[in-house]
Design a protein around this motif. Structure first.
Motif, PDB file in Angstrom:
ATOM      1  N   LYS A 125      -7.016  -6.121  -0.174  1.00  0.00           N
ATOM      2  CA  LYS A 125      -6.927  -4.985   0.528  1.00  0.00           C
ATOM      3  C   LYS A 125      -8.064  -4.903   1.590  1.00  0.00           C
ATOM      4  O   LYS A 125      -9.277  -5.094   0.911  1.00  0.00           O
ATOM      5  CB  LYS A 125      -6.731  -3.898  -0.438  1.00  0.00           C
ATOM      6  CG  LYS A 125      -5.555  -3.827  -1.112  1.00  0.00           C
ATOM      7  CD  LYS A 125      -5.393  -2.715  -2.125  1.00  0.00           C
ATOM      8  CE  LYS A 125      -4.312  -2.526  -2.776  1.00  0.00           C
ATOM      9  NZ  LYS A 125      -3.674  -3.650  -3.707  1.00  0.00           N
ATOM     10  N   VAL A 143      -3.431   8.591   9.967  1.00  0.00           N
ATOM     11  CA  VAL A 143      -3.483   7.731   8.588  1.00  0.00           C
ATOM     12  C   VAL A 143      -2.886   8.711   7.461  1.00  0.00           C
ATOM     13  O   VAL A 143      -2.937   9.872   7.756  1.00  0.00           O
ATOM     14  CB  VAL A 143      -4.866   7.456   8.356  1.00  0.00           C
ATOM     15  CG1 VAL A 143      -5.418   7.129   6.869  1.00  0.00           C
ATOM     16  CG2 VAL A 143      -5.477   6.498   9.239  1.00  0.00           C
ATOM     17  N   ASP A 171      -2.984   8.436   1.625  1.00  0.00           N
ATOM     18  CA  ASP A 171      -3.220   7.171   0.755  1.00  0.00           C
ATOM     19  C   ASP A 171      -4.206   6.682   1.512  1.00  0.00           C
ATOM     20  O   ASP A 171      -4.668   5.396   1.066  1.00  0.00           O
ATOM     21  CB  ASP A 171      -2.176   6.434   0.239  1.00  0.00           C
ATOM     22  CG  ASP A 171      -1.393   5.923   1.561  1.00  0.00           C
ATOM     23  OD1 ASP A 171      -1.548   6.116   2.701  1.00  0.00           O
ATOM     24  OD2 ASP A 171      -0.376   5.128   1.315  1.00  0.00           O
ATOM     25  N   TYR A 172      -4.779   6.937   2.740  1.00  0.00           N
ATOM     26  CA  TYR A 172      -5.916   6.404   3.409  1.00  0.00           C
ATOM     27  C   TYR A 172      -5.297   5.099   4.297  1.00  0.00           C
ATOM     28  O   TYR A 172      -6.196   4.488   5.100  1.00  0.00           O
ATOM     29  CB  TYR A 172      -7.205   5.908   2.599  1.00  0.00           C
ATOM     30  CG  TYR A 172      -7.794   6.984   1.874  1.00  0.00           C
ATOM     31  CD1 TYR A 172      -8.525   8.009   2.581  1.00  0.00           C
ATOM     32  CD2 TYR A 172      -7.452   7.294   0.414  1.00  0.00           C
ATOM     33  CE1 TYR A 172      -9.015   9.195   1.846  1.00  0.00           C
ATOM     34  CE2 TYR A 172      -7.901   8.620  -0.031  1.00  0.00           C
ATOM     35  CZ  TYR A 172      -8.540   9.382   0.531  1.00  0.00           C
ATOM     36  OH  TYR A 172      -9.433  10.274  -0.288  1.00  0.00           O
ATOM     37  N   ARG A 173      -3.923   4.973   4.397  1.00  0.00           N
ATOM     38  CA  ARG A 173      -3.570   3.685   5.216  1.00  0.00           C
ATOM     39  C   ARG A 173      -3.024   4.335   6.586  1.00  0.00           C
ATOM     40  O   ARG A 173      -2.263   5.298   6.497  1.00  0.00           O
ATOM     41  CB  ARG A 173      -2.368   3.076   4.119  1.00  0.00           C
ATOM     42  CG  ARG A 173      -2.657   2.366   2.933  1.00  0.00           C
ATOM     43  CD  ARG A 173      -1.601   1.633   2.566  1.00  0.00           C
ATOM     44  NE  ARG A 173      -0.698   2.381   2.168  1.00  0.00           N
ATOM     45  CZ  ARG A 173       0.592   2.189   2.692  1.00  0.00           C
ATOM     46  NH1 ARG A 173       0.866   1.486   4.034  1.00  0.00           N
ATOM     47  NH2 ARG A 173       1.783   3.170   2.201  1.00  0.00           N
ATOM     48  N   ASN A 204      -0.482   4.771   9.251  1.00  0.00           N
ATOM     49  CA  ASN A 204       0.866   4.838   9.074  1.00  0.00           C
ATOM     50  C   ASN A 204       1.400   3.383   9.784  1.00  0.00           C
ATOM     51  O   ASN A 204       1.185   3.026  10.939  1.00  0.00           O
ATOM     52  CB  ASN A 204       1.567   5.925   9.829  1.00  0.00           C
ATOM     53  CG  ASN A 204       1.247   7.364   9.228  1.00  0.00           C
ATOM     54  OD1 ASN A 204       1.022   7.228   7.878  1.00  0.00           O
ATOM     55  ND2 ASN A 204       0.868   8.212  10.155  1.00  0.00           N
ATOM     56  N   VAL A 218       1.131   0.313   8.475  1.00  0.00           N
ATOM     57  CA  VAL A 218       0.388  -0.758   8.068  1.00  0.00           C
ATOM     58  C   VAL A 218       0.349  -0.853   6.716  1.00  0.00           C
ATOM     59  O   VAL A 218       0.128   0.316   5.957  1.00  0.00           O
ATOM     60  CB  VAL A 218      -1.207  -0.701   8.437  1.00  0.00           C
ATOM     61  CG1 VAL A 218      -2.005  -1.761   8.104  1.00  0.00           C
ATOM     62  CG2 VAL A 218      -1.235  -0.490   9.836  1.00  0.00           C
ATOM     63  N   GLU A 219       0.139  -1.947   5.912  1.00  0.00           N
ATOM     64  CA  GLU A 219       0.370  -2.123   4.567  1.00  0.00           C
ATOM     65  C   GLU A 219      -0.952  -2.277   3.698  1.00  0.00           C
ATOM     66  O   GLU A 219      -0.942  -1.443   2.618  1.00  0.00           O
ATOM     67  CB  GLU A 219       1.234  -3.453   4.099  1.00  0.00           C
ATOM     68  CG  GLU A 219       2.712  -3.374   4.587  1.00  0.00           C
ATOM     69  CD  GLU A 219       3.509  -1.901   3.606  1.00  0.00           C
ATOM     70  OE1 GLU A 219       3.082  -1.854   2.416  1.00  0.00           O
ATOM     71  OE2 GLU A 219       4.302  -1.204   4.240  1.00  0.00           O
ATOM     72  N   ASN A 220      -1.824  -2.955   3.861  1.00  0.00           N
ATOM     73  CA  ASN A 220      -3.050  -3.236   3.184  1.00  0.00           C
ATOM     74  C   ASN A 220      -4.163  -3.045   4.061  1.00  0.00           C
ATOM     75  O   ASN A 220      -5.189  -3.792   3.453  1.00  0.00           O
ATOM     76  CB  ASN A 220      -2.722  -4.773   2.748  1.00  0.00           C
ATOM     77  CG  ASN A 220      -2.655  -5.871   3.931  1.00  0.00           C
ATOM     78  OD1 ASN A 220      -2.366  -5.371   5.060  1.00  0.00           O
ATOM     79  ND2 ASN A 220      -3.037  -6.919   3.383  1.00  0.00           N
ATOM     80  N   VAL A 221      -4.219  -1.983   4.717  1.00  0.00           N
ATOM     81  CA  VAL A 221      -5.634  -1.756   5.338  1.00  0.00           C
ATOM     82  C   VAL A 221      -5.692  -0.301   5.156  1.00  0.00           C
ATOM     83  O   VAL A 221      -4.940   0.531   5.197  1.00  0.00           O
ATOM     84  CB  VAL A 221      -5.474  -2.146   7.045  1.00  0.00           C
ATOM     85  CG1 VAL A 221      -6.910  -1.644   7.576  1.00  0.00           C
ATOM     86  CG2 VAL A 221      -5.363  -3.621   7.250  1.00  0.00           C
ATOM     87  N   TYR A 222      -7.111   0.184   4.690  1.00  0.00           N
ATOM     88  CA  TYR A 222      -7.435   1.354   4.490  1.00  0.00           C
ATOM     89  C   TYR A 222      -8.653   2.049   5.253  1.00  0.00           C
ATOM     90  O   TYR A 222      -9.500   1.200   5.612  1.00  0.00           O
ATOM     91  CB  TYR A 222      -7.709   1.398   3.031  1.00  0.00           C
ATOM     92  CG  TYR A 222      -6.424   1.150   2.221  1.00  0.00           C
ATOM     93  CD1 TYR A 222      -5.654   2.223   1.565  1.00  0.00           C
ATOM     94  CD2 TYR A 222      -6.081  -0.225   1.820  1.00  0.00           C
ATOM     95  CE1 TYR A 222      -4.610   1.943   0.874  1.00  0.00           C
ATOM     96  CE2 TYR A 222      -5.120  -0.514   1.182  1.00  0.00           C
ATOM     97  CZ  TYR A 222      -4.398   0.426   0.369  1.00  0.00           C
ATOM     98  OH  TYR A 222      -3.207   0.031  -0.264  1.00  0.00           O
TER      99      TYR A 222
END
Length: 591
Positions: free
Chosen positions: A304, A530, A533-535, A537, A539-543
């Motif tokens: 991640k 964002v 969950d801090y992602r 919108n 995008v899967e694996n970036v925070y």
């Protein structure tokens, strides 16, 4: 640990003299950071659970909390710059004060002409980034107030609740302590000794903060006041001195701790690489697959990616890498600043004879424009110095605010006064469509954006309110003999004079913005760029961490909240990892 840095076959000058060109970065690479060889191995052979971009507050908070909960977590920290300072610059010898500004600050954006050409007394630019290991943590003021529920207006309640859950942990990490508690554990004999070595937070701190609290109703726009919460808590631990918090030494200690755990098979090493600029994130269908960097490509794999690199750089990275993310950069907020220096005769105060030779006070006052609800706060630093010429360097070393300090010119004939240094911060209107960060078509993907920040009518009203509130604080709440006893400094810090008149707008309002935010604001469902969950919108694996998440900036200093939310992200991802492991174990057992 060995006492030499060369290999076992080439040590201590035998059989040849060995390398004669060490640099600070090479020495640190040998101990803490990945060398060229280790970096090649890491890129080509190793897998990570988390790749953290940046090494400032949020990076430390995320890594420390993750490793506290799961010492086996494999973390790679990627820092764009070299190692520069081991500590906050105010903790170092006085000459290091000259590193503030100049080339220690970079501007990875093009400032719009409309902003740059504003007249004096208006917003003219945004302060830059600190491109070194530790980032802004090595050059910050360390003020860490907890925002109230009311001060976090426009924020999702879920995010407010997350911050409130983690504030205590964030304060522990940053060593936050109220100014009136810094020296309270010292008995009289020790306090007298300390007072001969450095400024103390003693009688003046307690008396002035009570005076302001008792007179707060005389400032119509004020909402609360308190002893300044400062990230200098080593004073509480050591009893004698205190030091401003910065991340480099703490991060290196964490790396050593993890290295020891790794040797005992009790954890994974914390890997760090310096001088490595992340230029772009490669993606497929919203999933980050690789990081393109100035030192080669990093395969993301199952990791991640945590963006912990400030506010505007992660926005630029997402604009270039994930064009499907909607509204990134459409908002921009920050804090505009007023700077006022005043003095009041010491003998006007009934506690004057009880003051030590050199005393400090640090007080925080918040307020709002009653019509718009827009916020401001005053960072008030007060200095009582009976011997300015002797104590000038001591005062500079310990002043609670990095930038808002009294100059020698202001102090030299103020030995019979209390000197009040006011850094006043107001929040920018987050819905002003004239403020933005946009791609501009230039070739460098780390700087190909244009930043515009213009004060709206609402901002100017807030600015007027906070200026008036500051003058009222000095003249009505903190001056025992009223406004006639207050003198203001007019002119530059090094050349000016004390006068009775208030300084004019063009002399008190500062052109540079600080505490930028909102470019990737957080919101429920599609309300933000964002998600909760801090992602981002889509995008899967970036925070995302840091000030970019702010839906509205408020006026409060953001660092404590940044750290709290970075810790919350770490806990969320750890719970998610544990949950997936349990599900996987159940599936395996059922087979």
């Amino acid at each position: 640990m060995t006492t030499f840095s060369s290999s076992p076959n080439f040590a201590n000058g035998f059989p040849t003299p060995g390398p004669q060109d060490p640099t600070a970065q090479k020495v640190l690479d040998h101990i803490f950071f990945l060398s060229e060889t280790d970096w090649k191995i890491a890129r080509e052979q190793e897998h990570f659970d988390f790749i953290v971009i940046g090494s400032g507050f949020c990076a430390l908070a995320f890594a420390e909390k993750t490793l506290e909960e799961n010492p086996e977590a494999r973390i790679l920290i990627v820092e764009r710059g070299p190692f520069f300072l081991p500590e906050h610059f105010q903790n170092l010898p006085i000459p290091y004060q000259h590193v503030l500004g100049g080339l220690s600050e970079t501007f990875p954006w093009t400032l719009s002409r409309k902003t740059a050409q504003q007249p004096k007394g208006n917003i003219q630019f945004q302060h830059g980034m600190i491109p070194f290991f530790g980032g802004r943590s090595i050059m910050w003021s360390a003020w860490c107030p907890r925002p109230t529920q009311e001060e976090m207006q426009y924020w999702p309640q879920e995010t407010i609740d997350a911050a409130n859950r983690k504030f205590k942990d964030a304060e522990k990490l940053l060593n936050v302590i109220p100014a009136d508690k810094i020296d309270t554990k010292l008995d009289d004999a020790v306090l007298n000794h300390v007072a001969s070595q450095r400024p103390v937070y003693n009688v003046m701190q307690k008396k002035l903060q009570k005076m302001l609290a008792d007179n707060l109703e005389k400032i119509p726009s004020a909402t609360r006041s308190m002893a300044a919460p400062l990230a200098v808590g080593s004073g509480e631990l050591q009893g004698l001195d205190f030091a401003k918090f910065s991340t480099p030494s703490v991060m290196l200690e964490l790396a050593i701790k993890q290295a020891d755990k790794s040797k005992k098979k009790e954890g994974s090493p914390l890997k760090m690489v310096a001088n490595c600029i992340v230029e772009r994130i490669h993606q497929q269908d919203g999933v980050a697959t690789a990081l393109e960097t100035s030192r080669g490509v990093i395969n993301v794999g199952d990791a991640k990616v945590i963006l912990a690199m400030g506010t505007l750089p992660p926005t630029t990275l997402l604009l270039n890498s994930f064009p499907q993310v909607k509204r990134a950069g459409e908002r921009f907020t920050a804090h505009f600043i007023t700077s006022i220096v005043a003095r009041i005769p010491r003998n006007d105060y009934d506690f004057a004879q009880r003051l030590d030779e050199l005393e400090l006070a640090a007080i925080y006052m918040a307020g709002t424009n009653k019509k718009s609800g827009m916020q401001y706060h005053v960072q008030l630093s007060v200095l009582s110095d009976k011997n300015p010429k002797e104590n000038a360097q001591k005062a500079a070393r310990y002043m609670p605010d990095v930038v808002a300090t009294a100059s020698m010119a202001q102090l030299k004939d103020s030995k019979d006064y209390l000197v009040f240094v006011c850094a006043v911060l107001g929040e920018m209107d987050f819905i002003n469509p004239e403020n933005f960060l946009r791609l501009n078509g230039q070739s460098d993907p780390t700087t190909n954006v244009t930043l515009q920040a213009i004060a709206s009518k609402k901002d100017l009203q807030t600015w007027d309110t906070m200026d008036e509130g500051t003058f009222e604080m000095l003249e009505k709440a903190l001056s025992p003999k009223g406004e006639g006893a207050v003198q203001y400094w007019r002119g530059s810090p090094d050349k000016g004079e004390w006068v009775k008149e208030r300084p004019p707008v063009d002399q008190r309002r500062v052109g540079g913005l600080v505490h930028e935010g909102s470019s990737l604001w957080i919101g429920k469902d599609d309300e933000g760029v964002v998600g909760l969950d801090y992602r981002p919108n889509g995008v899967e694996n970036v925070y995302v961490t840091g000030g970019a998440l702010w839906p509205a900036s408020g006026s409060w200093n953001p660092t404590l909240t940044m750290v709290a939310l970075a810790q919350d992200l770490a806990e969320n991802l750890n719970r998610e990892s544990i949950s997936k492991t349990k599900i996987g174990s159940k599936k395996a057992a059922s087979k």
